[in-house]
Design a protein around this motif. Structure first.
Motif, mmCIF file in Angstrom:
data_model
loop_
_atom_site.group_PDB
_atom_site.id
_atom_site.type_symbol
_atom_site.label_atom_id
_atom_site.label_comp_id
_atom_site.label_asym_id
_atom_site.label_seq_id
_atom_site.Cartn_x
_atom_site.Cartn_y
_atom_site.Cartn_z
ATOM 1 N N GLY A 1 12.500 38.307 4.840
ATOM 2 C CA GLY A 1 12.038 37.898 6.156
ATOM 3 C C GLY A 1 10.782 37.066 6.177
ATOM 4 N N ARG A 2 10.372 36.543 5.020
ATOM 5 C CA ARG A 2 9.219 35.642 4.970
ATOM 6 C C ARG A 2 9.702 34.314 4.396
ATOM 7 N NH1 ARG A 2 8.711 40.948 6.114
ATOM 8 N NH2 ARG A 2 6.618 41.471 6.809
ATOM 9 N N MET A 3 9.911 33.347 5.280
ATOM 10 C CA MET A 3 10.515 32.058 4.902
ATOM 11 C C MET A 3 11.677 32.289 3.943
ATOM 12 S SD MET A 3 7.758 28.971 4.778
ATOM 13 C CE MET A 3 9.038 27.727 4.753
ATOM 14 N N GLU A 4 12.553 33.184 4.359
ATOM 15 C CA GLU A 4 13.685 33.580 3.513
ATOM 16 C C GLU A 4 14.908 32.723 3.843
ATOM 17 O OE1 GLU A 4 16.496 37.508 2.659
ATOM 18 O OE2 GLU A 4 14.954 37.570 4.211
ATOM 19 N N TYR A 5 15.484 32.108 2.814
ATOM 20 C CA TYR A 5 16.694 31.308 2.989
ATOM 21 C C TYR A 5 17.896 32.251 3.113
ATOM 22 C CZ TYR A 5 14.263 27.015 1.535
ATOM 23 O OH TYR A 5 13.418 25.936 1.452
ATOM 24 N N ILE A 6 18.633 32.159 4.232
ATOM 25 C CA ILE A 6 19.878 32.922 4.322
ATOM 26 C C ILE A 6 21.089 31.994 4.278
ATOM 27 C CG2 ILE A 6 18.915 34.944 5.484
ATOM 28 C CD1 ILE A 6 20.014 33.742 8.137
ATOM 29 N N SER A 7 20.821 30.690 4.277
ATOM 30 C CA SER A 7 21.889 29.703 4.108
ATOM 31 C C SER A 7 21.259 28.450 3.509
ATOM 32 C CB SER A 7 22.533 29.375 5.464
ATOM 33 O OG SER A 7 23.378 28.248 5.365
ATOM 34 N N GLU A 8 21.951 27.845 2.557
ATOM 35 C CA GLU A 8 21.449 26.620 1.916
ATOM 36 C C GLU A 8 22.066 25.367 2.541
ATOM 37 O OE1 GLU A 8 19.184 26.318 -0.433
ATOM 38 O OE2 GLU A 8 18.916 28.386 -1.115
ATOM 39 N N LYS A 9 23.332 25.462 2.958
ATOM 40 C CA LYS A 9 24.023 24.307 3.542
ATOM 41 C C LYS A 9 24.756 24.747 4.800
ATOM 42 C CE LYS A 9 24.677 21.665 -0.706
ATOM 43 N NZ LYS A 9 25.629 21.104 -1.654
ATOM 44 N N PRO A 10 24.210 24.501 5.968
ATOM 45 C CA PRO A 10 22.890 23.928 6.246
ATOM 46 C C PRO A 10 21.785 24.959 5.972
ATOM 47 C CG PRO A 10 23.893 24.656 8.280
ATOM 48 C CD PRO A 10 24.909 24.900 7.204
ATOM 49 N N ILE A 11 20.547 24.483 5.941
ATOM 50 C CA ILE A 11 19.419 25.389 5.666
ATOM 51 C C ILE A 11 19.115 26.227 6.905
ATOM 52 C CG2 ILE A 11 16.941 25.518 5.171
ATOM 53 C CD1 ILE A 11 17.289 22.979 3.462
ATOM 54 N N ILE A 12 19.170 27.544 6.724
ATOM 55 C CA ILE A 12 18.734 28.483 7.767
ATOM 56 C C ILE A 12 17.696 29.411 7.144
ATOM 57 C CG2 ILE A 12 19.400 30.279 9.406
ATOM 58 C CD1 ILE A 12 22.221 29.149 9.422
ATOM 59 N N LEU A 13 16.525 29.478 7.789
ATOM 60 C CA LEU A 13 15.414 30.302 7.302
ATOM 61 C C LEU A 13 15.121 31.422 8.285
ATOM 62 C CD1 LEU A 13 12.705 27.635 6.366
ATOM 63 C CD2 LEU A 13 14.037 28.961 4.758
ATOM 64 N N LEU A 14 14.754 32.570 7.732
ATOM 65 C CA LEU A 14 14.232 33.658 8.560
ATOM 66 C C LEU A 14 12.743 33.796 8.281
ATOM 67 C CD1 LEU A 14 16.780 36.569 7.983
ATOM 68 C CD2 LEU A 14 16.801 34.864 9.793
ATOM 69 N N ASP A 15 11.942 33.927 9.338
ATOM 70 C CA ASP A 15 10.524 34.213 9.126
ATOM 71 C C ASP A 15 10.033 35.133 10.232
ATOM 72 O OD1 ASP A 15 8.055 33.056 7.358
ATOM 73 O OD2 ASP A 15 7.425 33.690 9.356
ATOM 74 N N GLY A 16 9.433 36.237 9.825
ATOM 75 C CA GLY A 16 9.006 37.263 10.775
ATOM 76 C C GLY A 16 7.671 36.992 11.439
ATOM 77 N N ALA A 17 7.268 35.724 11.569
ATOM 78 C CA ALA A 17 6.001 35.402 12.265
ATOM 79 C C ALA A 17 6.054 36.000 13.666
ATOM 80 C CB ALA A 17 5.813 33.890 12.320
ATOM 81 N N HIS A 18 5.111 36.916 13.980
ATOM 82 C CA HIS A 18 5.178 37.622 15.255
ATOM 83 C C HIS A 18 3.830 37.655 15.977
ATOM 84 C CE1 HIS A 18 4.150 40.491 12.105
ATOM 85 N NE2 HIS A 18 3.487 41.171 13.016
ATOM 86 N N ASN A 19 2.925 36.771 15.558
ATOM 87 C CA ASN A 19 1.644 36.618 16.250
ATOM 88 C C ASN A 19 1.148 35.196 15.999
ATOM 89 O OD1 ASN A 19 0.416 36.696 13.599
ATOM 90 N ND2 ASN A 19 0.491 38.920 13.704
ATOM 91 N N PRO A 20 0.121 34.741 16.722
ATOM 92 C CA PRO A 20 -0.300 33.332 16.591
ATOM 93 C C PRO A 20 -0.666 32.927 15.163
ATOM 94 C CG PRO A 20 -1.245 34.274 18.568
ATOM 95 C CD PRO A 20 -0.583 35.407 17.850
ATOM 96 N N GLU A 21 -1.385 33.791 14.427
ATOM 97 C CA GLU A 21 -1.784 33.421 13.056
ATOM 98 C C GLU A 21 -0.566 33.288 12.148
ATOM 99 O OE1 GLU A 21 -3.433 35.541 14.932
ATOM 100 O OE2 GLU A 21 -5.346 34.472 15.069
#
Length: 429
Positions: free
Chosen positions: A300-320
């Motif tokens: 869940g930190r800039m994690e690739y769940i698909s390469e073609k097309p590129i799909i990323l998961l990122d758990g950013a949940h606050n402004p920082e």
């Protein structure tokens, strides 16, 4: 307590008690359990962002050095059991049943006192401490703070080392709405004579940490002072940086975690391991440090769940967290068309997060998901003139997978709970 489902249902039933800051209930539980917290060799990791990644990297390096490492983390991404793990492997369903059966009578007894019953997080923390003290003792346990630090239930432990990763504006309803107030709560994990390693950058927050450390007669190892990370490049998977410290210098270290900020988290983690080596005889040499950083995994930190097309998961949940994601997206995908699928919590600074995300994404689709605190269409109304609403996020992801061009990137972000749901969905399809 006969089944795993019964155990999990009982644990989650504690959620209705809400968040209950303070250590009195934990002290009561520890007393009843014959003080399991005193049996642990632990590292305590707090901070606004980067806690989970830092835990994962410390664990991986120590594990490569031949040590058995327990971790207590939150929230989970795929399975509740992840919260209590050994060498990255979650405890079994049967162990969850047994632990719940041990804690439940104490929780019911505590409920009858003036202190009131323990919250869900207090119950899980007590389960973890009991497990690592009596059921499966390990060489070292890494405890991730749940919320804040000073009044967090994990603050019952007395660690070998404290770590404060970063400080930013999050959980302001509990921790205060000034950086100094939040720093005060985070610095509450600094114990008497126990050193603190920190990646905090802001001067006003550092001043609070140094003040607390001085009061506690604790040494401070600060990123940019006693140790440094000089980022070199982004790889298809991970970041490369040079590391210098008062203990060692290592060039071309590579972390497998994506994002420019991960080189700073990796430096904090490396400094923690070097401190344990220097003062507590955890004999982790340079090769296990290198290998451990390269093999560390944190979902869940800039994690690739698909390469073609590129799909990323990122758990950013606050402004920082969102600003860190945006910096990394700009570095990694300067020429791509970025679409963001965003779901967040009602109690977060949605406007600041969305303003940051607009710097990177050409298109933002807002959505919601089945979670009590999830923001709905009403909360996103002010942003819908510029961006779109997607009632069904599953359809949005499926459509992107089938119709996106090679230049397009989809970033799913806004909440760790949301990306947990997305990851489950992608796994099943």
């Amino acid at each position: 307590m006969n089944t795993y489902e019964e155990a999990i249902d009982w644990i989650h039933s504690r959620l209705q008690l809400g968040i209950k800051p303070g250590l009195k209930r934990m002290e009561w539980l520890m007393e009843k359990m014959d003080h399991p917290e005193r049996r642990l060799r632990a590292v305590h990791i707090g901070g606004t962002n980067g806690k989970g990644s830092t835990v994962a990297m410390i664990r991986s390096m120590l594990q490569e050095g031949g040590y058995e490492v327990g971790t207590f983390t939150s929230p989970y991404i795929e399975q509740f059991n992840e919260r209590i793990s050994i060498n990255g492997i979650p405890v079994s369903d049967q162990e969850i049943i047994d632990l719940t059966a041990s804690i439940k009578p104490l929780a019911e007894e505590l409920e009858k006192t003036d202190l009131g019953g323990p919250s869900e997080f207090e119950v899980i923390t007590a389960m973890a401490i009991y497990y690592f003290a009596y059921i499966h003792p390990v060489d070292i346990v890494l405890f991730e703070v749940g919320l804040g630090g000073r009044l967090d239930s994990t603050n019952i432990i007395h660690p070998l080392l404290s770590v404060i990763t970063t400080i930013g504006m999050d959980h302001t309803q509990f921790l205060g709405d000034k950086l100094e107030d939040i720093a005060f709560e985070k610095a509450g994990i600094i114990k008497n004579g126990v050193p603190v390693i920190t990646g905090v950058q802001q001067e006003e927050a550092l001043a609070v940490i140094h003040k607390r450390a001085k009061e506690m007669k604790s040494a401070v190892y600060q990123l940019g002072e006693q140790f440094k990370a000089d980022w070199q490049e982004s790889l298809p998977q991970g970041e490369v940086f040079d590391f210098q410290s008062v203990f060692a210098q290592m060039d071309q270290l590579q972390t497998s975690l994506n994002g420019l900020h991960q080189s700073e988290n990796a430096a904090v983690a490396t400094m923690a391991v070097l401190y344990l080596r220097a003062f507590y005889a955890f004999l982790v040499e340079e090769e296990p440090i290198r290998t451990g950083l390269r093999s560390a995994n944190w979902p869940g930190r800039m994690e690739y769940i698909s390469e073609k097309p590129i799909i990323l998961l990122d758990g950013a949940h606050n402004p920082e967290g969102m600003k860190a994601l945006v910096r990394s997206l700009a570095e990694r995908f300067p020429d791509n068309k970025l679409t963001a699928l965003f779901a967040g919590m009602k109690d977060k600074q949605l406007d600041e997060m969305i303003a940051a995300l607009e710097q990177a994404a050409q298109r933002i689709m807002f959505t919601t998901f089945d979670f009590p605190r999830a923001a709905g269409k009403q909360e996103f109304q002010p942003f819908l003139t510029a961006h779109g609403w997607q009632e069904n996020w599953r359809e949005a992801i499926s459509e992107f997978k089938h119709s996106a061009s090679q230049e397009e990137v989809l970033v799913v972000t806004g909440s760790l709970y949301f990306i947990s749901e997305v990851k489950k969905f992608v796994k099943e399809t």
